[in-house]
Structure formats: C-alpha cells, structure tokens
Design a protein around this motif. Structure first.
Motif, PDB file in Angstrom:
ATOM      1  N   GLU A   1       0.890  -1.170   0.000  1.00 51.37           N
ATOM      2  CA  GLU A   1       0.000   0.000   0.000  1.00 51.37           C
ATOM      3  C   GLU A   1       0.919   1.209   0.000  1.00 51.37           C
TER       4      GLU A   1
ATOM      5  N   TYR B   1       1.104  -8.125  14.247  1.00 51.63           N
ATOM      6  CA  TYR B   1       2.290  -7.312  14.543  1.00 51.63           C
ATOM      7  C   TYR B   1       2.637  -7.597  15.992  1.00 51.63           C
TER       8      TYR B   1
ATOM      9  N   GLU C   1      -9.045  -5.081   7.468  1.00 55.41           N
ATOM     10  CA  GLU C   1      -9.140  -5.087   8.934  1.00 55.41           C
ATOM     11  C   GLU C   1     -10.558  -4.780   9.430  1.00 55.41           C
TER      12      GLU C   1
ATOM     13  N   GLU D   1      -0.511  -9.723   6.773  1.00 63.97           N
ATOM     14  CA  GLU D   1       0.432  -8.751   7.347  1.00 63.97           C
ATOM     15  C   GLU D   1       1.018  -9.377   8.603  1.00 63.97           C
TER      16      GLU D   1
ATOM     17  N   ASN E   1      -4.623   0.101   5.226  1.00 60.72           N
ATOM     18  CA  ASN E   1      -5.412   1.284   5.549  1.00 60.72           C
ATOM     19  C   ASN E   1      -5.649   2.157   4.329  1.00 60.72           C
TER      20      ASN E   1
END
Ligand code: AHR
Length: 628
Positions: free
Chosen positions: A23, A402, A351, A429, A231
């Motif tokens: 992104e 993460y 998300e 991710e 995002n």
C-alpha cells in the motif's frame, strides 16, 4: 536436538505461499516504487493560494510563484496550476525548482524523461521568450538542460525533453528546474501543470517502476501482490477512499486522493500499473475492494452499499471482464490490454475486525452480490475467524499479526491447532515491530524497532516455519509494510528501506528471500520442535521433488549455539550440502549507515543420511541437501 525426517510428504507447499503486501505508506508508492521523481507534480488535492500547496516547489531567486485554481485548467481532474510571474524585460532567468522526494538521484549518461504543460495568454509574452527545463546539482550547477521557444497561444502546450546528466553529482540534493527568459516583453504570467521527470523504468514500462526497488522485490520471487491496502484502501472518509476509476487512463485525468498515511497520492501508480507489475513479476494480484468502512469509523450497510458494490463490480471487470460486454473491460482494452488479467482472490475491505458491529451485514450484502456476478472468484474476509459469524461462510480469512520477536519465536504452532474445516488463511500482514510486548506500537525509546534486527528476523523465520508446517491451510503470507522511505516514514520497521538513490535490504528481507528461494513443493513431517512459551529452536523441512533436494530451515532464537542432528530417510544422500546462514548480534540491523552489516553467507557442509549441524546463536539457517 535430533530431528528425524519422514520420507512421506504430508501436504504440498502452495505455489502462492510467499508474496507481498503493498500500500502507499511511507512513500512506498509515490516517491518509492513508482518511478516519478517530481513531488507534487500536479498540485493534486491541495488548497490553491496557500504556501502548503507549493510544497516542495521553491522559487529561484526573486521569482514569484503560487498555486492557483486555474481558470482554464489542463483537465477537470487537475484544476490547479503553478503560476509564475514573469517581470517585464527580465534579463535574468526566472523560475522555480523541485527537489524531488527528499532528493533526486541522478546518474551520468542516463536519459531522464522530462515533461510539462504550460499556458500563456495569447500574445502575453514576447516572441523571443524561451523556456528551459534543467537538472541542477546541489550548487545549482546545470547537469543537463533543454530550451525551447515559449509560445503565447492561450492554449496548454506540452513540452517533453530527454535530459542526460553530464556527470554523476555527489549527492541526492539535486533538483528539477524550470526557467523562463523574457528579455524584451512586458510583465506576464506563465501557468504550469503536470510537470514530470522519469528515470528509465523497470522493464521500460511507460509510467513504470523504479528499477533498483523493483529488482530488489523481484529477487524475492513474490507469488502474489496484495494491494491497494491496508489502511490506504479505506479512506479517512467515504469521499477519500481509494477508487479504481480515478487511477486509470491518462495522468491528466487522475485527480489523486488524500491518502491515509498523511500525504497526497498521485494515483500515477494506478490499477493498470499494478496489474502490469503483477504480470512483469509473474504474481497473482490479491486485489481489495472497498467495503463500506472507513478509517474514520463511518460504516455503510444494506441497500446504501449499492453504489459501492457497483463500483467494486466495475473494478473487478476492469481486471477480468469481457470488453464486448463490460465498459470497464472495454476501457482496459482501449488502454492496451484486451486480454483479462489473472485474478482469483478479491479481498473485502481491510481489517474489518475493527468494526464487529456491521461487518456481518456488509460482508453478506457485498459478497452475495459479488459472488453472483463472479462465481469463479474467492472472496477474502478481513474480520476475525473467531467471529462475528459471516454468511456466506468465508473460504479465506486475512490474518494480521504485529508483535515482538519473542512472540513470533514462541508462536509458530499457532495454526497447528486450527480446525481443518475448509477455511484457508492468508497471513496478509505480519512483522516483529517491537521488543516491548506490552506497548507494541510505541516509540523507539519504548522498544519499537526502526529497522528489522537479527532477532526480529530470526523470530519471524520461526513463525514462518509454522506456515510451512501448516501450509495445508495457510496458503499465503506477506510481511508488512513492504517498503519505506528512510527520509519520511509513517511506520517502522519496513522490509526494504530506500532513499533517492539507494535501497536498503533488511534482515527480514533476507529471511523472506531465503524462504521464497528455497520453498520446495512438499512438506516433510519431522520430529516436532518444542511448542512451549520458552521455545527458541524451530525448524521445518520441505522437499523440492524436481531438484531431488531436502530443504531444512532452522530458526535458533537462543543466545547460544545449538547442536543438531538430522536423520534423513533417503538412501541416496549427498556427502556435502549447502548452509546459508543469516546471523549476527541480536540487536544489529542493516541501516543506511551500515546497509550490509548483516547478509546471508553460504558455505558447504558435510551431509549424509545422518549428519550434524551447529546452528549459530540467533540465526536462521537454510540447509539444502541432495537426497532421494
Ligand atoms: O501495515 C501497516 C498497517 O497495519 C496497514 O495499513 C493496516 O492494514 C494494518 O493495521
């Protein structure tokens, strides 16, 4: 530790296992992979008559410049232009310059493609006036220049030039300059729009990718490309969501958008550029469609989603539709790609686990519609597989993690206990981002990593051995974020850093590289590593049937070496093999100051049906042994 390997594979390693998530964040696109060198080239999405609208353009000398809402804009998508006041009888050159995205890397003998559009009111400047486009070094010395007469026609005129620097300047502090001479005329104004400078691009694609970054990514053999977010798909508001139709066609017809990471996206890296890029690297696009949920928290449900579903259908048709029956597909054909692109997976939003309230409604409304139009596609959910319950039942969930190096080192068994019920997982991710488990997203002083370290990369490698062991349900995985400017970044750590002329490969990059280049096609069960909260030694074994090779990956997260013994079930095992090892001090990183501090090293090792191997402290090893 003794590891006994089975001769019988338990499952295939999917060809799609290792890929990339992209992104536009930290200038990964504009100012990064997308090769355009001029920042704010078209004054997109800025407020005219403000100083900020000019950023980073600067006047040369006493020149007067401003960004104006043009009364005769170049296009309806680009309403603003840069107005240069040309004083009467100006004997000296006046103009303006752009320092690029935190510098412009220039190389002697390379042809840079410059272009701009200008407009002067009819008869408003002397016939002797001229325009010069040049490349300047840090001392404003000319490296290359092109001069052309300036015509006061009242219409927009495009100028293109090939600029070849006479020498390689000592730094990235170079600029792109535009100057005007008007020795005899009265005061006048010249308006400029869409000013661009491209280096040669990856595979020579027009409007294409920066070669050094592209080649760095290509070396990791990505099987898929997840885009455009993250995002950056979502928009802070509905109006600023990513919209495919604003990213295709001539650059002058792309309005750009206020991106979700604090800067305007040119959308020069648009849907067709992404798809060409996928073809160039032989990757499958994993393309997301907007799903009624913004970062700002707005959600849209039920029938109110209709226009967005229609837009998503058009987006998908642009990729795979039939030009004879679909206008977006006909547009694709008119842009030079009549054949459909490959597309199997479409991601629904990003998300959605942040919006448990409406995700079930949005998923049902959108996926019911999209499945009816595109029954051949698989739609990926972005909420949690643990709930809310979605109907139709998702075939794939995109999972994001993460965390800390220790988390990754001790959680490689995450998928071993997941029920085999037909659901597949895309680890879309993941990254070890901090050493502080109780404040993962904090500052560097609080443990956040600026660059991947040896320990974080080795921890990720441990987690990735779990993906191989569970590749019957984990079909794809991608580290995130992929790319980040070392001069202006909104997130750390990143897999690959860059500035205007360098690319910095992190320790995590090398781990990804070693997994992807030593994938194998089937998984060989072996003695299981310890699955405990203090485990430090993890491994996985795959086989390349074509190459008759057994591939052993070992992640040793301990501060001490580990003596290992491997027992292979094959008769014909070579007496030597290779060991490629990434290791170093646990906290060491590759940085702009020490870009090659940690690189993998390959050596020969003794192998056989039984052989010993010492895994260095804090290391990731890939052992390749001929065996069948
Ligand atoms: O990778 C950075 C961000 O992390 C992504 O945009 C988002 O999907 C996640 O929260």
């Amino acid at each position: 530790t003794t590891v006994t390997v089975s001769a019988t594979a338990s499952h295939a390693i999917p060809s799609t296992l290792w890929g990339m998530m992209f992104e536009d964040i930290s200038h990964s696109g504009d100012g990064g992979l997308y090769a355009e060198l001029i920042q704010n080239r078209a004054f997109q999405q800025v407020a005219p008559d403000t100083a900020a609208a000019l950023d980073p353009w600067v006047p040369l000398g006493d020149s007067q410049i401003s960004v104006v809402a043009d009364s005769v804009p170049l296009s309806s998508a680009l309403p603003n232009s840069l107005a240069l006041t040309v004083p009467a009888a100006s004997a000296t050159e006046i103009g303006f310059a752009n320092p690029g995205y935190f510098g412009i890397g220039l190389v002697k003998g390379t042809a840079y493609s410059a272009s701009l559009n200008y407009r002067v009111a009819a008869g408003a400047i002397s016939k002797q006036a001229s325009l010069t486009i040049s490349l300047l070094d840090q001392n404003n010395k000319t490296l290359a220049a092109f001069t052309t007469p300036l015509r006061a026609s009242g219409k927009w005129t495009e100028v293109t030039a090939s600029l070849v620097p006479s020498h390689t300047p000592p730094s990235n502090n170079n600029s792109f300059a535009v100057t005007v001479t008007n020795a005899r005329g009265a005061e006048s104004q010249v308006n400029f729009a869409l000013l661009s400078l491209f280096p040669p691009t990856f595979k020579g694609r027009a409007n294409g990718m920066r070669p050094d970054i592209a080649e760095t990514l290509a070396a990791n053999k990505p099987a898929f490309w997840r885009f455009p977010g993250g995002n950056n798909l979502e928009g802070q508001t509905v109006a600023t969501r990513w919209q495919w139709n604003n990213t295709v066609g001539p650059l002058k017809d792309r309005p750009g958008r206020v991106g979700d990471w604090g800067y305007v996206n040119t959308d020069g890296l648009g849907l067709l550029e992404y798809l060409h890029w996928c073809e160039d690297l032989d990757m499958e696009p994993y393309m997301a469609v907007w799903d009624g949920y913004t970062l700002g928290g707005t959600n849209i449900t039920g029938a109110a989603l209709d226009p967005y579903i229609a837009q998503a259908i058009d987006q998908i048709n642009f990729v795979i539709g039939d030009p004879a029956t679909s206008a977006p597909a006909a547009l694709r054909a008119s842009l030079g790609h009549p054949e459909p692109f490959t597309l199997h997976y479409v991601e629904i939003g990003n998300e959605d686990f942040f919006d448990d309230e409406t995700v079930a409604n949005r998923w049902n409304t959108i996926v019911t519609n999209l499945s009816a139009t595109f029954p051949q596609l698989t739609f990926m959910a972005t909420s949690l597989s643990s709930g809310p319950v979605l109907t139709p039942t998702p075939k794939v969930y995109d999972v994001h993690v993460y965390s800390s190096p220790t988390f990754f080192a001790t959680n490689s068994f995450l998928y071993d206990s997941v029920e085999r019920n037909g659901t597949h997982y895309f680890e879309g991710e993941y990254a070890a981002i901090s050493t502080n488990d109780s404040n993962l997203f904090g500052t560097p002083a609080e443990g956040r990593l600026l660059f991947p370290t040896v320990a974080s990369a080795v921890g990720e490698a441990a987690f990735m051995t779990g993906f191989e062991r569970n590749a019957d349900i984990v079909f794809s995985a991608s580290y995130a974020p992929l790319l980040g400017s070392v001069n202006d970044s909104q997130w750390t750590p990143n897999l690959v850093g860059f500035d205007a002329s360098n690319v910095y490969k992190s320790t995590s990059y090398y781990v990804q590289n070693l997994f992807a280049n030593n994938k194998g096609d089937e998984y060989l069960p072996s003695t299981l590593p310890s699955n405990s909260s203090t485990a430090t030694l993890l491994w996985s074994v795959t086989r390349s049937t074509a190459n008759k090779e057994v591939i052993i990956k070992i992640s040793n997260n301990a501060a001490t070496t580990e003596e290992m013994k491997f027992v292979l079930p094959f008769k014909d095992v070579s007496s030597t093999g290779s060991a490629t090892v990434l290791t170093g001090p646990a906290t060491a990183s590759n940085t702009p100051d020490a870009p090659d501090a940690i690189v993998p090293v390959t050596s020969r090792i003794k192998t056989g049906t039984t052989f010993e191997y010492t895994a260095p402290a804090v290391s990731f090893s890939v052992l390749v042994v001929s065996a069948h």
